[in-house]
Design an enzyme around this catalytic site. Structure first.
Site, PDB file in Angstrom:
ATOM      1  N   CYS A 166       3.895   1.801   2.323  1.00 34.92           N
ATOM      2  CA  CYS A 166       5.165   1.184   1.934  1.00 34.92           C
ATOM      3  C   CYS A 166       5.926   2.148   1.037  1.00 34.92           C
ATOM      4  CB  CYS A 166       4.928  -0.103   1.152  1.00 34.92           C
ATOM      5  SG  CYS A 166       3.780  -1.212   1.939  1.00 34.92           S
ATOM      6  N   ASP A 218      15.618  16.120 -43.318  1.00 33.39           N
ATOM      7  CA  ASP A 218      14.636  15.633 -44.272  1.00 33.39           C
ATOM      8  C   ASP A 218      13.438  14.972 -43.609  1.00 33.39           C
ATOM      9  OD1 ASP A 218      16.427  16.446 -46.229  1.00 33.39           O
ATOM     10  OD2 ASP A 218      17.471  14.526 -46.179  1.00 33.39           O
ATOM     11  N   CYS A 220       0.832  -1.193   0.000  1.00 33.72           N
ATOM     12  CA  CYS A 220       0.000   0.000   0.000  1.00 33.72           C
ATOM     13  C   CYS A 220       0.864   1.239   0.000  1.00 33.72           C
ATOM     14  CB  CYS A 220      -0.928   0.020   1.207  1.00 33.72           C
ATOM     15  SG  CYS A 220       0.007   0.167   2.717  1.00 33.72           S
ATOM     16  N   ASP A 250      18.559  12.219 -44.706  1.00 34.81           N
ATOM     17  CA  ASP A 250      19.396  12.025 -43.523  1.00 34.81           C
ATOM     18  C   ASP A 250      18.629  11.967 -42.207  1.00 34.81           C
ATOM     19  OD1 ASP A 250      18.700  14.559 -42.939  1.00 34.81           O
ATOM     20  OD2 ASP A 250      20.689  15.437 -43.141  1.00 34.81           O
ATOM     21  N   ASP A 279      17.754  12.794 -51.560  1.00 32.93           N
ATOM     22  CA  ASP A 279      18.214  14.118 -51.215  1.00 32.93           C
ATOM     23  C   ASP A 279      19.655  14.186 -51.708  1.00 32.93           C
ATOM     24  OD1 ASP A 279      18.366  16.622 -49.777  1.00 32.93           O
ATOM     25  OD2 ASP A 279      19.710  15.537 -48.420  1.00 32.93           O
TER      26      ASP A 279
END
Lengths: 124, 826
Positions: B99, B716, B96, B712, B513
């Site tokens: 703890c 891009d 609970c 890359d 590209d």
């Protein structure tokens, strides 16, 4: 002649039963328990199928499904949630947690590695 | 559905508990108190006053505490400049919220712990600490002293090992069963076929003896089918176990009745016959199929196992001037790590000292060792070959390239290819429909079939049940996707998932590209022209000296080129940059100008013949830079961004695969076209602003093309995301490129070809698999039902049906495994 009629009738009844039982009968549904108000959890036993096999969860809240695989049979050794890109081995006699968040409402099918055993996750 | 339960508040931890489900109840001053756990009850019983008083006042804080486990910061923790580390520890034994508080309190009291947040739901503690002040071991100890257990996180590898042990055991058991079953089945077969084997002793063909032999096969060796079928039946599922169990049971039971009550058959005018051989052989054959399948299925995930096995275990770090061997999980970002020849590099980092050659083939697929020196990136799990070096860790744990690759491949293997959809739908309805067909076949044969009708009806019923093979359907796509993505990973090609794999094979246009993708992205000196007596060496030396302090990319290219030719530029005097034109400087007492035509014109330098040469170079896509000495033109240097070594080859191969190759760039048309010509590309989209790249991709798509974009991954990203398939290239250790569908680890365009080839091959295999799976079932079931009998007199013996069934899934998996041996372009 009588035998033929009996065989036919019994056969047709069997066919109807098989289809109803496997495809259309109502399945056990479980609502995921909400924990700490921000995630939901369900325990699922895997033995020849998923118990429960229809799980209702709230959308948008992280879900944790704890799969306990209670057998060594080959068929259930992998769990697949195709919609969430999850494919995980379920080691026998162990609990394997699967976690994801269903963002959209809908029904998501989960299956074993071969698609034979199936269950459904319903997000509302 | 749920009935209303009365809720009470646990005064110790503040959690809401149902009164009827409370773990403990205490009475104090006539009040009842409910607790979530016995630990809370015990605390309360020890000092009840403390909780009752503080209950009201602390309520608010309590609530905050558990429901939103916010990180608690140690108030005394001064603003530490020291390096901090974060760790997640799994904890067991918490019941609970109290703890949670216990652990957090204990942790925050530790020296060196700056933050601690325990989450009850995930059973994890998030801890931030200063490693120089405390260690992971001390933290674990503290938690355990508080009365909870820290779970040892089993590394993936161990989990895999456990899995393997279980599998091996299972496999051995299956094998033993199969061998015993085989021996029995052979005897039963001989005993049932005395017409072929007259030398068989008579007692073996006795029905009772056959029954005795068949029973262990049916119920011991075949027990798993019953168990599986029953398990599935309870869940309203039907799988192949159902089919096998029902099918063989029918043959077996019929034979038992014929053995025990032969008179029943005699009165009906049927000769009593037994089919113990049928049921036994079916069971043994299907077991055999499962054995083969288990073996093959294990191999489909081999690639990921190999990757997981690559993870290094220890690292030699330098802490406080000493070399320490520590587990790799404890390496922190910023640690200096020493690697000797022959050792595995533990994590990702940058070399700080030393030189070596590193074998990176396991990650990038590049077979040649890579030279590494100070400033170079190294990747964890690669192997240091020749020299010792030291490096600084930049990525550890989940962030390393290897960890990301593993994650990516695991995700990909779990994903679905759209092509699978139909098979999925069918698999769901398959078994009940097969059972229906089998029953229908039984009825029809029984009512209308030739004599003996019952025998025909039974045999056809069994054959239909046994031949149907849902497994092959289910395995067709996932096994191929697993092997395909695994094969990719081995070659440095990371594919995001089944869908990417499927789309990639449809691609018909590929857009590159230019800068950094097709070209090296770094301008290089390509030509040196001398006008008078000066040598090319001298021109370069003067230019490099003048540019020595320049930061202009063209200047840097000139200096690099000089250094590559072992020319050491001298220091310039009076260096002055002329914005947009070039530079002027004095070197060894000589007045030097380096710059464009404008600069020369402004300073009255006559360039004469050089102009023509310059134009020619410009037409080739190069940038000419003029050099003058003491007011007279001396020569020119041409600088250009050059193609990567393998670009031409890659473009050529892609065109051979039937793809249209397009180049996309922001450069002016002339330069762009010159580079495109060299790369063998016909279609060029030039002068495209970075933000318009997406638009260009859209335009291509509106022409009805399936477009793959290669770029890359950083600049891009939007275009990669817009394209049908985004391929990010060579980003070193940063492999998880969000926008891309495919990531190539190696900076080599031939990887694009391999990726497309791999996708085409994988999809081909999937199509073959699906064809065979559908074929087995759609052709097998009607034949087994006896559809061909009225026309050709052909009936399918159930034993052959079982052989077909057993080998259908094996053949599908084996077909997928062929991908492992597929040859990809380097």
């Amino acid at each position: 002649m009588l035998v033929k009629i009996v065989v036919t009738v019994v056969g047709v009844i069997l066919i109807i039963f098989v289809n109803w039982y496997f495809l259309f009968s109502r399945r056990k549904t479980a609502q995921a328990a909400l924990r700490e108000s921000w995630f939901q959890e369900v325990m699922i036993r895997v033995k020849g199928g998923y118990d429960p096999d229809v799980i209702v969860v709230k959308k948008g809240i992280p879900v944790r499904l704890n799969f306990y695989r209670d057998e060594t049979a080959d068929c259930s050794d992998t769990i697949v949630f195709g919609d969430f890109n999850i494919r995980k081995p379920l080691p026998a006699y162990k609990t394997t947690p699967i976690e994801f968040t269903p963002e959209k409402e809908g029904e998501y099918v989960f299956t074993c590695g071969m698609g034979m055993l199936r269950g459904k996750l319903i997000a509302r | 559905m749920e009935k209303e339960d009365k809720m009470a508040k646990d005064v110790v931890c503040g959690m809401e508990v149902k009164e009827n489900q409370a773990a403990g109840v205490s009475e104090y001053k006539g009040e009842k108190y409910y607790f979530c756990s016995l630990a809370c009850k015990k605390k309360f019983d020890e000092a009840p006053e403390a909780f009752i008083k503080s209950d009201e006042g602390e309520e608010e804080e309590d609530d905050e505490g558990e429901h939103h486990p916010e990180e608690k910061t140690k108030p005394s923790a001064e603003k530490e400049e020291a390096r901090q580390d974060r760790i997640d520890l799994p904890i067991v034994g918490m019941s609970c919220a109290s703890c949670v508080q216990n652990i957090e309190k204990a942790l925050l009291q530790m020296r060196g712990v700056t933050k601690a947040a325990v989450n009850l739901a995930t059973e994890k503690a998030k801890i931030e600490y200063i490693p120089s002040e405390t260690s992971l071991e001390e933290i674990k100890e503290t938690i355990e002293q508080t009365g909870y257990k820290v779970l040892k996180v089993p590394p993936e590898e161990e989990l895999e090992d456990m899995e393997r042990v279980v599998r091996e055991k299972e496999y051995k058991r299956l094998k033993r069963k199969f061998l015993i079953g085989l021996a029995l089945a052979v005897i039963i077969f001989l005993g049932s076929s005395t017409h072929w084997f007259p030398w068989i002793p008579d007692f073996l063909s006795n029905f009772f003896v056959l029954w005795a032999l068949a029973t262990p096969v049916q119920f011991w060796i075949g027990w798993q089918f019953y168990r599986g079928a029953w398990g599935a039946f309870k869940h309203r599922n039907a799988d192949m176990n159902t089919l096998i169990a029902v099918g063989t049971s029918a043959a077996y039971l019929y034979s038992v009745v014929a053995t025990v009550f032969p008179s029943l058959f005699a009165t009906a005018g049927i000769e009593p016959k037994v089919y113990f051989d049928t049921s036994a052989i079916i069971i043994v054959l299907i077991l055999f199929g499962r054995l083969l399948e288990a073996r093959a299925k294990g191999q489909t995930s081999e690639a990921i196992k190999k990757l997981i096995g690559l993870q290094p275990k220890t690292a030699r770090v330098i802490r406080d001037g000493k070399e320490l061997d520590i587990p790799v999980e404890e390496v922190l970002v910023g640690d200096e790590i020493v690697v000797r020849p022959g050792e595995k590099i533990p994590v990702d980092g940058v070399v700080t000292r030393g030189k070596s050659a590193v074998d990176e083939s396991m990650i990038t697929g590049e077979s040649m060792p890579m030279r590494k020196e100070a400033g170079d990136e190294v990747i964890g799990a690669t192997i240091n070959k020749t020299g010792s070096f030291q490096f600084k860790a930049t990525k550890v744990g989940k962030d390393t390239a290897l960890a990301q690759i593993i994650k990516l491949v695991q995700d990909a293997q779990g994903s679905k290819a759209p092509i699978q959809r139909l098979a999925d739908i069918i698999a769901g309805y398959f078994v009940p429909i097969v059972i229906s067909i089998a029953i229908a076949a039984f009825i029809i044969w029984f009512n209308f079939g030739p004599k003996p009708a019952l025998t025909f009806a039974l045999l056809n019923f069994v054959a239909v049940m046994i031949i149907a093979c849902p497994c092959a359907l289910g395995l067709a796509t996932p096994t191929a996707v697993m092997v395909g993505t695994g094969k990719g990973a081995e070659n440095g090609i990371l594919i995001k998932g089944g869908e990417s794999l499927e789309t990639a094979h449809k691609v018909n246009t590929i857009v590159f590209d230019k800068t950094g993708t097709l070209t090296k992205g770094e301008p290089e000196v390509t030509n040196i022209v001398s006008l008078n007596s000066l040598s090319e060496q001298e021109i370069l030396e003067y230019a490099a000296s003048a540019e020595k302090t320049s930061e202009h990319p063209l200047g840097e290219a000139i200096i690099r080129s000089a250094k590559a030719k072992k020319i050491e530029p001298s220091d310039p005097e009076d260096f002055r940059a002329v914005e947009g034109h070039g530079i002027e400087a004095r070197v060894d007492g000589r007045e030097i100008l380096v710059g464009n035509k404008k600069l020369m014109e402004n300073r009255g330098v006559k360039i004469g013949d050089l102009e023509e040469k310059a134009e020619q170079l410009a037409a080739e896509g190069k940038t000419p830079v003029f050099i003058s000495l003491d007011g007279r033109a001396a020569g020119l240097i041409a600088v250009a961004d050059t193609l990567k070594e393998n670009s031409l080859q890659a473009v050529e191969k892609l065109r051979k695969l039937g793809l249209e190759v397009v180049m996309l760039t922001g450069d002016n048309r002339k330069t762009a076209e010159a580079i495109a010509r060299k790369a063998g590309i016909e279609r060029v989209l030039s002068e495209v602003l970075p933000e318009d790249k997406v638009h260009e991709i859209k335009k291509l798509q509106s022409e009805g093309k399936k477009v793959a974009m290669v770029g890359d991954g950083i600049n891009d990203a939007p275009a990669l995301a817009q394209a049908d398939i985004g391929i990010a290239i060579g980003s070193g250790t940063d492999v998880a490129v969000e926008a891309s569908d495919i990531t190539l680890i190696k900076d080599d365009l031939r990887g694009v070809v391999s990726a497309i080839e791999l996708s085409k091959k994988t999809i081909k295999i999937i199509k073959q698999n699906l064809f065979w799976a559908f074929f087995y079932n759609s052709a097998g079931i009607p034949i087994a039902a006896g559809l061909l009998y009225p026309f050709f007199g052909i009936l399918l013996n159930p034993i052959f049906a079982s052989a077909a069934m057993a080998f259908s899934s094996v053949s599908v998996v084996s077909n997928s495994l062929r991908l492992r041996r597929a040859r990809l372009s380097p």
